[in-house]
Scaffold this motif. Structure first.
Motif, PDB file in Angstrom:
ATOM      1  N   LEU A   1       0.535  -1.191   0.465  1.00 48.17           N
ATOM      2  CA  LEU A   1      -0.005   0.105   0.023  1.00 48.17           C
ATOM      3  C   LEU A   1       0.462   1.042   0.085  1.00 48.17           C
ATOM      4  O   LEU A   1       1.916   1.092   0.122  1.00 48.17           O
ATOM      5  CB  LEU A   1      -0.954   0.445   1.276  1.00 48.17           C
ATOM      6  N   THR A   2       0.152   2.231  -0.668  1.00 56.83           N
ATOM      7  CA  THR A   2       0.746   3.979  -0.434  1.00 56.83           C
ATOM      8  C   THR A   2      -0.372   4.627   0.020  1.00 56.83           C
ATOM      9  O   THR A   2      -1.389   4.580  -0.280  1.00 56.83           O
ATOM     10  CB  THR A   2       1.291   3.827  -1.460  1.00 56.83           C
ATOM     11  N   GLY A   3      -0.129   5.833   0.021  1.00 57.56           N
ATOM     12  CA  GLY A   3      -1.033   6.760   0.613  1.00 57.56           C
ATOM     13  C   GLY A   3      -2.609   7.735  -0.028  1.00 57.56           C
ATOM     14  O   GLY A   3      -2.379   8.072   0.294  1.00 57.56           O
ATOM     15  N   ASP A   4      -1.598   7.623  -1.374  1.00 54.19           N
ATOM     16  CA  ASP A   4      -2.861   7.589  -1.597  1.00 54.19           C
ATOM     17  C   ASP A   4      -3.844   6.523  -2.388  1.00 54.19           C
ATOM     18  O   ASP A   4      -4.799   7.191  -2.479  1.00 54.19           O
ATOM     19  CB  ASP A   4      -2.034   7.627  -3.418  1.00 54.19           C
ATOM     20  N   MET A   5      -3.308   5.293  -1.736  1.00 58.46           N
ATOM     21  CA  MET A   5      -4.102   3.600  -2.108  1.00 58.46           C
ATOM     22  C   MET A   5      -5.061   4.215  -0.302  1.00 58.46           C
ATOM     23  O   MET A   5      -6.768   3.959  -0.610  1.00 58.46           O
ATOM     24  CB  MET A   5      -3.363   2.483  -1.851  1.00 58.46           C
ATOM     25  N   SER A   6      -4.345   4.265   0.629  1.00 61.09           N
ATOM     26  CA  SER A   6      -5.279   4.768   1.614  1.00 61.09           C
ATOM     27  C   SER A   6      -6.103   5.652   1.817  1.00 61.09           C
ATOM     28  O   SER A   6      -7.703   5.183   2.593  1.00 61.09           O
ATOM     29  CB  SER A   6      -4.032   5.032   2.851  1.00 61.09           C
TER      30      SER A   6
END
Length: 359
Positions: free
Chosen positions: A203-208
């Motif tokens: 995961l990365t922040g944009d997904m979260s």
């Protein structure tokens, strides 16, 4: 090992050194999923409602878990709080508890009873060092961090300060999410280790930010941070070992319209398989070389490094095995329990290795 072309992998069971098993009906639903993910040993989080503050309650909770799934080793912990005393630390060590978990106040699920700062607890750290209990740190600061820093990066000086004062105190920086955290752990002595989750490896922040099922604390960061975690997990460095931080929440609360989702990603039923999927993707992107994903390194990250840090016996030779095979299995949407309880699983629909146990 050319992971993309590998059809079968045989490994010792996974040790998951950071799990949330909750209580009540949720506990009954998620505890049986531990072994489905290839795991036989878990370090259990104490942030129940109310938090586990006494040795008696920790042992009672362990008994509850064993009654549901007896074929798992449960390492129990206490909840770090302002009234904790050196006598309780000594009692915990005598009873065989494994650690004491620090939650920054109000930062994540069931953390309101945590502490706002770790200043003024030197007597506790000294007692933990003396009795050889692990200090488990949710490493984020309370409040707004200094400009340009994430909450986790702003906490790293605290990690270094405690380690400098108590160099023999075993410390785990839980669920690393930044490259800075990886470097900080590497810069400490052998008594400091770190867990890396499955979900922070993909995961990365944009997904979260856009997917409630990917929302967690600490929040996933940049692709560069994710790649630093992937490199650490496949490095063979014994400081880094597996801890899912698998955190179940009712599907209804995760997907409620107009409300912020609770923090937590549920990976338990596919814990081992999701890491292998992340490693495979990393080799496809060229972040990790095919030659870096060896059986020896997989055994280290999944099993040996965590067990050694917690001073458990090595079960990698004579113990049972998990067998992972490519059979086209796909992750289901959720697991379901009684009375309509349902928990969504991360990366539902993805194809992963099938897993079975072999004596």
């Amino acid at each position: 090992m050319r992971l993309r072309e590998t059809q079968k992998i045989v490994l010792p069971p996974t040790a998951d050194m950071h799990v949330h098993l909750r209580q009540g009906e949720m506990m009954k639903l998620v505890t049986p999923s531990i072994r489905r993910g290839g795991v036989d040993t878990v370090f259990v989080m104490p942030n129940l409602q109310p938090p586990i503050r006494t040795v008696e309650r920790a042992l009672e909770y362990k008994s509850d878990l064993q009654s549901i799934e007896p074929d798992v080793t449960y390492l129990m912990s206490l909840y770090f709080h302002a009234e904790l005393t050196p006598n309780v630390v000594a009692e915990a060590a005598k009873a065989g508890l494994a650690g004491i978990k620090v939650y920054p106040q109000g930062v994540t699920t069931n953390s309101d009873a945590g502490v706002a700062s770790l200043d003024g607890f030197d007597d506790i750290f000294e007692a933990m060092q003396q009795h050889d209990l692990v200090l488990n740190l949710h490493g984020e600061v309370v409040g707004t961090p200094a400009q340009g820093l994430t909450h986790e990066e702003a906490f790293l000086p605290t990690l270094k300060s405690i380690h400098a004062k108590f160099p023999k105190l075993r410390i785990v920086l839980e669920h690393c999410s930044t490259a800075a955290a990886i470097e900080a752990v590497r810069g400490c002595g052998p008594s400091v280790g770190a867990t890396i989750t499955a979900h922070h490896l993909y995961l990365t922040g944009d997904m979260s930010n856009v997917d409630p099922h990917a929302f967690c604390k600490p929040i996933p960061k940049t692709p560069e941070d994710r790649d630093a975690l992937l490199k650490a997990a496949t490095s063979g460095d014994s400081k880094f070992f597996f801890g899912t931080d698998s955190a179940p929440h009712p599907l209804a609360s995760k997907s409620a319209q107009g409300m912020a989702p609770p923090a937590g990603v549920f990976t338990q039923p596919y814990a081992t398989q999701l890491v292998l999927r992340a490693f495979e993707e990393a080799t496809e992107r060229g972040i990790v070389a095919e030659s870096d994903v060896t059986r020896e390194k997989l055994e280290g990250f999944f099993n040996k490094f965590g067990r050694a840090f917690y001073k458990l016996d090595d079960n990698s030779v004579n113990g049972p095995k998990i067998v992972l095979e490519r059979k086209g299995e796909k992750i289901p949407t959720s697991i379901q329990g009684e009375e309509g309880l349902e928990v969504g699983i991360s990366r539902s629909g993805d194809e992963v290795f099938s897993l079975r146990w072999e004596k």
